[in-house]
Every structure is written in structure tokens, then in C-alpha cells.
Design an enzyme around this catalytic site. Structure first.
Site, PDB file in Angstrom:
ATOM      1  N   SER A 144       0.845  -1.199   0.000  1.00  0.00           N
ATOM      2  CA  SER A 144       0.000   0.000   0.000  1.00  0.00           C
ATOM      3  C   SER A 144       0.869   1.234   0.000  1.00  0.00           C
ATOM      4  CB  SER A 144      -0.895   0.019   1.236  1.00  0.00           C
ATOM      5  OG  SER A 144      -1.629   1.227   1.315  1.00  0.00           O
ATOM      6  N   TYR A 157      -2.092  -0.742  10.362  1.00  0.00           N
ATOM      7  CA  TYR A 157      -2.145  -1.027   8.936  1.00  0.00           C
ATOM      8  C   TYR A 157      -0.920  -0.456   8.219  1.00  0.00           C
ATOM      9  CZ  TYR A 157      -3.806  -1.127   4.109  1.00  0.00           C
ATOM     10  OH  TYR A 157      -3.918  -1.351   2.751  1.00  0.00           O
TER      11      TYR A 157
END
Length: 269
Positions: A144, A157
Site C-alpha cells: 500500500s 495497517y
């Protein structure tokens, strides 16, 4: 060297195949003739997808309803994959949380690390030796743009995706010239279709429609990049901006700004 061509004995593995990018990756791979092993928790959705792909693409599809946040379940799957001919591994499964870590469920935060980090690491270790021996294979890591910077209110995350990003690019250095391809997908917001106002999630409402990317398009771009052994795929304007900000902007400046946006997601605003 190109990716391995489909064969009757080989399989491509897709984790998180029950929705989004994972489901799209499965469809693209099947359309290109690859037998599949589909991995996710929701068995019913995987079985429906398997029937679709067997019928439409005439490929073999195995379903493994597995919770990759369970270390024992991941170990069992890794042991199976180590004994099978795996041509492509798509490490796609992942979850995210929003809000201050001190206010989040500790059990779910630990599960997030097990899924986003440990499962990626363990499944890669399971299939990598056989790929190196054959001198051919492909590993798609779904990281990501969030892994390029500290993000308050998205801390677990961002940290797990920082591992995926770095692990992927480090492996490339080790595997140079081996015939094994490693590509990192660092997407921004991705969805299959635009939801109605009633069905829109907090993230749907916070991110403007023009910044979203189609999961089908992202899947195709990613597998094409893997075939070319491209280091990183960054689809979408938002993910590109985050990558640039994470790489070149002072973290002390960027983190509070990004953190305020993610705080709104945690508050459900």
C-alpha cells in the site's frame, strides 16, 4: 524471462479471493488459463467463484476456506503449498483499522498483523524455494502507499504494509536473474462498483469518486506488471501522491496532516 505458462500440474494462488482485487485477480488469471487455489474465509463465496471460473474458463479451481489471521491455519496452508507446484502467488489478503491504537480492539489489531504480515511472509517462504529451483515463478505482493509513511489513526495497517513494501523490494534484490518475478502493488482506494448513498461506507464517503480505481483494472495492471517483472505498480492519483509524499516530504509535517484525515474515518464521520 516471462512468467510460467499455464500447465495441467501448476496452480496460481490468490489470497483474499472472495472480494475486491483478489476476486478480480482470480478472474484474470483464470481467463489466462491458470489453474487456481482460492483462499479466503468465506467458503460460500469462494465456491460460487470456483463454479464460475471452472465453467467459463475451463480451469481447475481448488477452494481453501482459511482464516489467515490464525497462525495454525496459515501453517497448514503453507505446508500444502510447499508440496504443490505453485507458479504464481498473489499475497492479496489484508485488513485495516482506523482510529487511535489505544482505543481499538487489541485482539483485532493482533489479527491484523498476523494476516497482513505473518501470512504474507509464511506463504512466500513456502513457495519461494520451489520457484527458485525451477528458475520460474511470480509473486505479487499487495502492499500500500500507506506503507510509505507514518499514519496516525491507521498505525497498525501502515506498519504492516511498510513490511510488505520493504519485504517485496528486498526479495527482488535477492532474486535478480533467478527467473522469479516479484512485483509490489501499492494501490490507493479500489472498489468493484460505485455504491449507492445508502450502501456507501465511511471510506466511500470520505474519498471522492474520481480518486477510486476499478478492481478489475488494478488486477489486470498488476498481473501485466508481474509478467514484465516491474518493481512496483501504483495505480491512481491518490496512491501516487501518497508515495511521493512518503518518499520526499518531512515525516513530521506529513504525518499530522494525513492523521487528521484518518481520524475522521475512525470517528465514522
Amino acid at each position: 524471462m516471462a512468467l510460467p505458462t499455464p500447465s495441467p500440474t501448476s496452480h496460481a494462488v490468490v489470497t483474499g479471493a472472495s472480494s475486491g482485487i483478489g476476486m478480480a485477480l482470480a478472474r484474470v488469471l483464470a481467463g489466462r488459463g491458470h489453474n487456481l487455489i482460492l483462499v479466503a474465509r468465506r467458503a460460500e463465496i469462494l465456491e460460487d467463484l470456483a463454479v464460475e471460473l471452472r465453467t467459463r474458463c475451463r480451469v481447475e479451481v481448488d477452494v481453501r476456506a482459511t482464516d489467515l489471521s490464525d497462525a495454525q491455519a496459515t501453517a497448514a496452508l503453507a505446508a500444502e503449498l510447499a508440496d504443490r507446484e505453485i507458479s504464481i502467488l498473489c499475497n492479496n489478503a489484508g485488513i485495516a483499522t482506523f482510529g487511535p491504537v489505544a482505543e481499538l480492539d487489541p485482539g483485532y489489531e493482533r489479527a491484523q498483523v498476523l494476516l497482513n504480515v505473518n501470512a504474507v511472509h509464511d506463504l512466500t517462504l513456502a513457495v519461494l524455494p520451489q520457484m527458485v529451483r525451477r528458475g520460474a515463478g511470480g509473486i505479487l505482493m499487495v502492499g500500500s502507499a500507506a506503507g510509505n509513511m507514518p499514519i496516525p489513526n491507521n498505525a497498525t495497517y501502515a506498519a504492516t504494509k511498510a513490511f510488505v513494501n520493504t519485504f517485496s523490494e528486498s526479495l527482488r534484490g535477492e532474486l535478480s536473474g533467478s527467473g522469479v518475478h516479484v512485483t509490489l502493488l501499492a494501490p490507493g482506494p479500489v472498489r468493484t462498483a460505485t455504491p449507492s448513498a445508502e450502501e456507501a461506507s465511511v471510506v466511500d464517503k470520505a474519498v471522492p469518486d474520481f480518486l477510486w480505481h476499478s478492481s478489475d483494472r488494478v488486477a489486470t495492471m498488476s498481473l501485466d506488471a508481474l509478467a514484465r517483472n516491474k518493481m512496483r505498480v501504483v495505480p491512481g492519483a491518490l496512491s501516487k501522491a501518497m508515495s511521493v509524499a512518503g518518499g520526499y516530504s518531512p515525516r513530521g509535517v506529513v504525518a499530522p496532516i494525513v492523521g487528521r484525515f484518518y481520524a475522521k474515518l475512525g470517528d465514522g464521520e
